[in-house]
Design an enzyme around this catalytic site. Structure first.
Site, PDB file in Angstrom:
ATOM      1  N   HIS A 188       0.725  -1.146   0.092  1.00 41.11           N
ATOM      2  CA  HIS A 188      -0.010   0.033   0.153  1.00 41.11           C
ATOM      3  C   HIS A 188       0.879   1.243   0.225  1.00 41.11           C
ATOM      4  O   HIS A 188       2.146   1.088   0.057  1.00 41.11           O
ATOM      5  CB  HIS A 188      -0.952   0.191   1.052  1.00 41.11           C
TER       6      HIS A 188
ATOM      7  N   HIS B 167       1.213   3.849   1.776  1.00 42.86           N
ATOM      8  CA  HIS B 167       1.809   4.582   3.375  1.00 42.86           C
ATOM      9  C   HIS B 167       3.306   5.066   3.055  1.00 42.86           C
ATOM     10  O   HIS B 167       4.082   4.143   2.619  1.00 42.86           O
ATOM     11  CB  HIS B 167       1.257   3.887   4.470  1.00 42.86           C
TER      12      HIS B 167
ATOM     13  N   ASP C  46       5.783   4.703   4.908  1.00 48.32           N
ATOM     14  CA  ASP C  46       6.690   3.798   5.254  1.00 48.32           C
ATOM     15  C   ASP C  46       6.704   2.345   4.391  1.00 48.32           C
ATOM     16  O   ASP C  46       7.570   1.606   4.804  1.00 48.32           O
ATOM     17  CB  ASP C  46       6.509   3.370   6.988  1.00 48.32           C
ATOM     18  N   HIS C  47       6.053   2.492   3.420  1.00 48.69           N
ATOM     19  CA  HIS C  47       6.268   1.347   2.450  1.00 48.69           C
ATOM     20  C   HIS C  47       6.486   1.486   1.163  1.00 48.69           C
ATOM     21  O   HIS C  47       7.457   0.888   0.601  1.00 48.69           O
ATOM     22  CB  HIS C  47       4.664   0.878   2.476  1.00 48.69           C
TER      23      HIS C  47
HETATM   24 ZN    ZN Z   1       0.290   1.403   6.446  1.00 48.87          ZN
END
Ligand code: ZN
Length: 304
Positions: A80, A82, A84-85
């Site tokens: 996804h 976000h 941090d990804h």
């Molecule tokens: Zn997330």
């Protein structure tokens, strides 16, 4: 009680072989939402896929490139969008030429910027993969096959990836061993979240590899406990409403007594996610569209 698993041997930037086909490199971005940091997975040998490259940290990019020196990265997969990804996917693509697979960032997430859950986008540029992956679509390399399983709930664009050869699932933030996950409306959706838990449970995976923290190896009881935890929270919310506490601001400190106060803003959004679900299924009433300031009322025949 959820049988949380939290112990993990690692060093930031060091690739660890964690299964015959899987290596993990952890980014140095620990925090209340990321636990020890983002665990980037490298799947296969020689020609490999990278799952969730992580936050835009130069040191983490270097670590991924060093871990795969002499190999070819053929696919970059995003669970996804976000922060941090996904962001490191672009520089990793620039260095390797690999295509990025996943689902694009929803417009409202990009437009709103960082919300008070700490999970939103802080950039007005929307993340777009090269290939919009479809449910059931597979990508493969020598000795490995990854199948996309759409798992909306934590994020509307959340995708998990099943590694068929090891009956394992890279489950992103959908299920985490160290903590429950944040469901933050409007992008997070509790009704979808329950359905996505059921999808994972139905597949009978041997191992779940979350992006944060250690793997879950006793999958069925863990997912069951995870689901029961949400249902228990729902019952607590209904009990709060029966007592007359009708706003999220009133309920959240009581529902999350003993939880790190830094997490209360995110917790309030989880309570909202539950209430949106409870309004949808006809157990709770509120005037207009449910939001953080709504006043909620129990519908009198609700079961507790
Ligand atoms: Zn997330």
């Amino acid at each position: 009680m959820i049988p949380f698993v939290r112990d993990m041997a690692f060093e930031y930037g060091r690739p660890d072989a964690v299964s015959p086909l899987i290596r993990r490199v952890v980014a140095n971005n620990p925090g209340p939402f990321t636990y020890l940091g983002t665990g980037t997975y490298i799947v296969g040998q020689g020609e490999v896929a990278v799952i969730d490259p992580g936050p835009a940290l130069d040191l983490h990019l270097d670590a991924i490139l060093e871990a795969t020196a002499g190999e070819r990265i053929s696919h970059i997969l995003i669970t996804h969008t976000h922060q941090d990804h996904a962001p490191l996917a672009y520089p990793l693509k620039a260095c390797t030429g690999a295509m990025i697979y996943g689902l694009e960032e929803p417009r409202h997430q990009a437009d709103e910027g960082e919300d008070d859950s700490g999970l939103g986008a802080d950039d007005t540029r929307r993340f777009r993969p090269d290939v919009m992956i479809a449910d059931g679509q597979t990508v493969s390399g020598p000795g490995w096959t990854l199948e996309a399983i759409l798992t909306p709930g934590h994020a509307s664009n959340h995708v998990a990836y099943a590694l068929r050869e090891e009956n394992a699932l890279f489950c992103g933030d959908h299920i985490m061993g160290w903590s429950t996950t944040v469901i933050s409306p409007p992008d997070g959706d509790m009704t979808q979240y329950y359905a996505s838990l059921d999808r994972v449970q139905a597949r009978g995976f041997d191992t779940l590899w979350p992006t944060h923290g250690p793997p879950i190896t006793d999958v069925a009881p863990f997912v069951e406990a995870y689901r029961n935890h949400r249902l228990a929270r729902e019952r607590q919310i209904l009990a709060e409403l029966r007592e007359g506490g009708g706003t999220i601001a009133e309920m959240t400190p009581r529902l999350y007594r003993g939880v790190d106060k830094r997490l209360h803003a995110a917790a309030a959004r989880s309570v909202l996610a539950h209430l949106i679900h409870l309004v949808r299924i006809g157990q709770v009433h509120c005037e207009g569209t449910p939001n953080l300031n709504s006043h909620f009322k129990l519908i009198s025949n609700s079961m507790i």
